[in-house]
Write an enzyme that holds these catalytic residues in place. Structure first.
Site, mmCIF file in Angstrom:
data_model
loop_
_atom_site.group_PDB
_atom_site.id
_atom_site.type_symbol
_atom_site.label_atom_id
_atom_site.label_comp_id
_atom_site.label_asym_id
_atom_site.label_seq_id
_atom_site.Cartn_x
_atom_site.Cartn_y
_atom_site.Cartn_z
ATOM 1 N N ASP A 479 0.825 -1.204 0.000
ATOM 2 C CA ASP A 479 0.000 0.000 0.000
ATOM 3 C C ASP A 479 0.860 1.254 0.000
ATOM 4 O OD1 ASP A 479 -2.319 1.503 -0.015
ATOM 5 O OD2 ASP A 479 -3.151 0.591 1.798
ATOM 6 N N ASP A 549 -10.821 1.809 -2.785
ATOM 7 C CA ASP A 549 -11.277 1.540 -1.420
ATOM 8 C C ASP A 549 -12.798 1.553 -1.322
ATOM 9 O OD1 ASP A 549 -8.793 1.157 -0.355
ATOM 10 O OD2 ASP A 549 -8.594 3.183 0.459
#
EC number: 3.2.1.22
Length: 734
Positions: A479, A549
């Site tokens: 990430d 997301d």
């Protein structure tokens, strides 16, 4: 017969792919390199008249008094700067005198089978049997600078790739202030500009705009390709749709700052440029040094957006993704992020694993919160030691227990970041990118590590690698949750500070190359606050990228449509999540969440131990659907039938097997309608001479019937409903 030919008498290069041609010409005694043609495949090569050099103002050898007029109108293949062409240049410099002019002219070329790699950069690849490459060396004799243009034409897909290398042969250093990877001059005609825009939780939204005079562009100066814009631009004819019209697509194989620009000039010609954004870019090139610019993928379709999409999908599956997982089923995973956020321990994870195993899920992924004292998102980035207050007995014990349950194990990292509240920052505050004397700019209460520094890269790599060596870990989610600011490096000299952004991206590439080299069987999934670094550059290192997301099924229709416009479905990270959805609060049927996530890698993002029994009971069936259709979705041809982003009512897309033996259609009714009949959809991509059975009804239709007459989808009651329609070939004897 090769894909690339040079016709010496005419001084013309011709590059051919299965359905397209690209022609370049050398003009005048000064050897200007001009663009002749790019489009549908043609037979002729002597079409030099398309450059209009036989018209006023003519070439300089015939009319040097109007040299500027020539330079400002000639279709330059790689335009220089500051010598008379007032359109956007592809390259600019700052030389020892502070001048910015550069004019690359033809010197020599070579043609050979295969495709060279780009040092330190991701790039498409192909064997000597799959493609052919043209190198054209341009030179600026005043600067003693060479610019080598690389073109590769593929035999099996309608793609030409372009990249550039610049070498300084002079004793004095020269500073590159702009090096675009491609430039293309075309007649304006009736094109619109197609781009993808967005923000966190709504990435890659499709936008069309009219092309006016002057410059119109998209770009990123955020240190990554970004949520907000995408390193892609297309020219689309006014009548273009999915299966008709002309489309020129340009896609940048890079993960940092970029500029994609279309300029319309006074003569109604267009210049498209794409490459590293020149803002905050300045690269010192000493004698003998070479700068390599990243690659751009070019494709042309005269059969609409659909052909461009399928061409790019095939290119990336065959010639960009390297992971062994590119032709393999991915494990169905469950990620604990939306299930627990930071509130978990060993027993909670094992409880999720046991329940997940009952439903057929195959991997548990432990997300953020397992290291340092990371109980929220304010601390510990950089301190990649297991928090044994949460993970009792250590990581290996947890991984072994999950494996004993029958699940593989995956883990989350954010290796590029550093928290102010961390032992690493207290020890090495200089490792963060920062500007001396200025208040540091935090985002998500974190800073960015200076990956231009070798010792920082080595530390970041060893943090990840040591964890992977310590236990049986099959998957990593990598990430990056903030963008770059405060562009200063404590080790780069003053004259090299403009190299920081590009060196940072090269550092990321080096880290991931090292990772997949040491752990070749690792399933790596890239992520950046969702989809902020979903680009072809990252796809070179990981076969899948977390798409967004925002896991709401209805929001995902638009996000995944824009993503699938360019990327194969097998690259799109997609999960079934809980409701009300954590991002938008919407409640959608569990079936629809599953059907939408099938157009991706497929997994779960929820607490299966708290899921209503009615929904939990549906997971085994969804997992079975994934296994049933995964090979088709991974390798088939993608067709867009209808778009919720355009009609605000329903969405429909299809995947057809390469041999046209089966197809899977996903239909989502976003909003229910009163007092209506069924919807009729026409099914593209099938063999018109074959017969197909509709699995749910048993009805059999000819392919031409499904294509031209269509199939009725029964009216559904309620919003957010969906259906999967599977068609399979019926043998002739039946």
């Amino acid at each position: 017969m090769g894909a690339i030919h040079y016709y010496e008498k005419e001084r013309v290069f011709k590059l051919d792919t299965p359905h397209t041609s690209y022609l370049i010409g050398i003009v005048d005694e000064e050897k200007f390199l001009g663009h002749i043609y790019y489009g549908a495949k043609i037979t002729d090569y002597d079409v030099r008249a398309l450059m209009r050099t036989g018209e006023a103002p003519f070439v300089p050898s015939q009319n040097n008094r109007d040299r500027s007029s020539f330079l400002d109108a000639f279709p330059m293949e790689y335009p220089g700067h500051g010598v008379g062409d007032y359109r956007e240049s592809a390259i600019s410099v700052s030389d020892k005198n502070g001048n910015t002019a550069v004019q690359p002219l033809y010197r020599e070329h070579k043609i050979y089978a295969g495709k060279p790699g780009l040092p330190g950069l991701p790039a498409t690849f192909g064997s000597e049997e799959e493609c052919e490459t043209l190198e054209i060396v341009l030179a600026d004799e005043v600067l003693d600078l060479t610019v080598t243009l690389y073109y590769t034409a593929f035999y099996d897909v309608d793609v030409i790739t372009r990249s550039v290398r610049v070498t300084n042969h002079a004793k004095e250093p020269v500073y590159l202030t702009k090096v675009f990877s491609t430039a293309l001059d075309l007649d304006a005609e009736d094109y619109r500009m197609l781009t993808l825009h967005g923000s966190w939780a709504r990435e890659r939204q499709i936008e069309y705009r009219q092309i006016g005079y002057g410059k119109q562009s998209v770009g990123s100066c955020r240190g990554e390709s970004s949520h907000q814009e995408h390193p892609f631009v297309a020219l689309v004819s006014a009548n273009a749709g999915q299966e008709q019209g002309r489309v020129y697509g340009f896609h940048f194989v890079y993960s940092g700052n970029f500029l994609a620009q279309v300029e319309k000039n006074q003569f109604d010609s267009l210049r498209v440029v794409l490459g590293i954004h020149p803002q905050d870019f300045k690269w010192e090139l000493k004698q003998g040094e070479t700068f390599t610019a990243p690659e751009v993928v070019l494709t042309y379709s005269d059969a609409g957006l659909g052909r461009m999409t399928r061409t790019l999908h095939d290119l990336y599956r065959k010639h960009l993704i390297r992971s062994p997982y590119k032709d393999r089923e991915r494990p169905v995973l469950i990620n604990n992020w939306e299930a627990t956020y930071f509130d978990f321990d060993t027993e909670k994870l094992l409880a999720i694993a046991r329940e997940a195993k009952k439903s057929g899920i195959e991997m548990l992924v432990m997300d953020d919160g397992w290291f340092g004292h990371r109980n929220d998102d304010n601390t510990s980035l950089g301190d990649w030691q297991v928090n044994e207050q949460k993970i009792t007995g250590g990581l290996k014990r947890l991984v072994d227990q999950v494996n004993e349950i029958g699940l593989k194990f995956g883990i989350w990292f954010e290796p590029e970041m550093i928290s102010p509240d961390s032992e690493l920052y207290r020890t090495h505050p200089d490792w963060a990118i920062a500007l001396p004397g200025r208040m540091p700019c935090r985002s998500r209460n974190q800073y960015v590590l200076d990956l231009s520094r070798k010792e920082v890269r080595d530390y970041a790599y060893e943090c990840v690698a040591s964890i992977l060596r310590s236990a049986n870990i099959a998957y990593v989610k990598w990430d990056m949750n903030r963008q770059l600011t405060d562009l200063g490096s404590g080790v780069l000299p003053v004259e090299k500070q403009g190299e920081l952004l590009h060196r940072y991206v090269l550092g990321v590439y080096e880290l991931q190359e090292r990772l997949i080299t040491e752990f070749p069987q690792l399933l790596l999934e890239n992520c950046s606050g969702g989809g902020a670094r979903f680009d072809p550059g990252m796809l070179y290192y990981s076969p899948q990228i977390w798409c967004s997301d925002d896991t709401d099924a209805i929001e995902r229709l638009k996000i995944q449509e824009g993503t699938a416009l360019l990327y194969p479905l097998s690259a799109i990270g997609a999960h079934v999540s809980d409701c009300p959805n954590h991002t938008v609060g919407r409640v959608t049927p569990f079936e629809t969440r599953g059907n939408v996530a099938l157009a991706g890698t497929f997994g779960y993002e929820l607490d299966v131990t708290k899921l209503p029994e009615e929904d939990r009971a549906k997971i085994p069936g969804q997992v079975a659907l994934y296994h049933k259709y995964h090979a088709l979705i991974r390798s088939g041809d993608y067709y867009r039938i209808a778009s919720y982003s355009q009609n605000d009512s329903f969405d429909c897309y299809e995947v057809v097997a390469k041999d046209q033996s089966e197809a899977l259609i996903t239909f989502v009714q976003v909003l229910g309608r009163p007092n209506v009949h069924s919807r009729r959809i026409r099914i593209p991509g099938l063999d018109e001479k074959k017969k197909y059975r509709v699995e749910t009804t048993g009805e059999v239709y000819c392919g031409d019937t499904l294509l031209h007459a269509g199939l009725n989808v029964p009216a559904m009651w309620g919003d957010f409903q969906s259906a999967l329609i599977h068609l399979s070939e019926v043998p002739d004897e039946q």
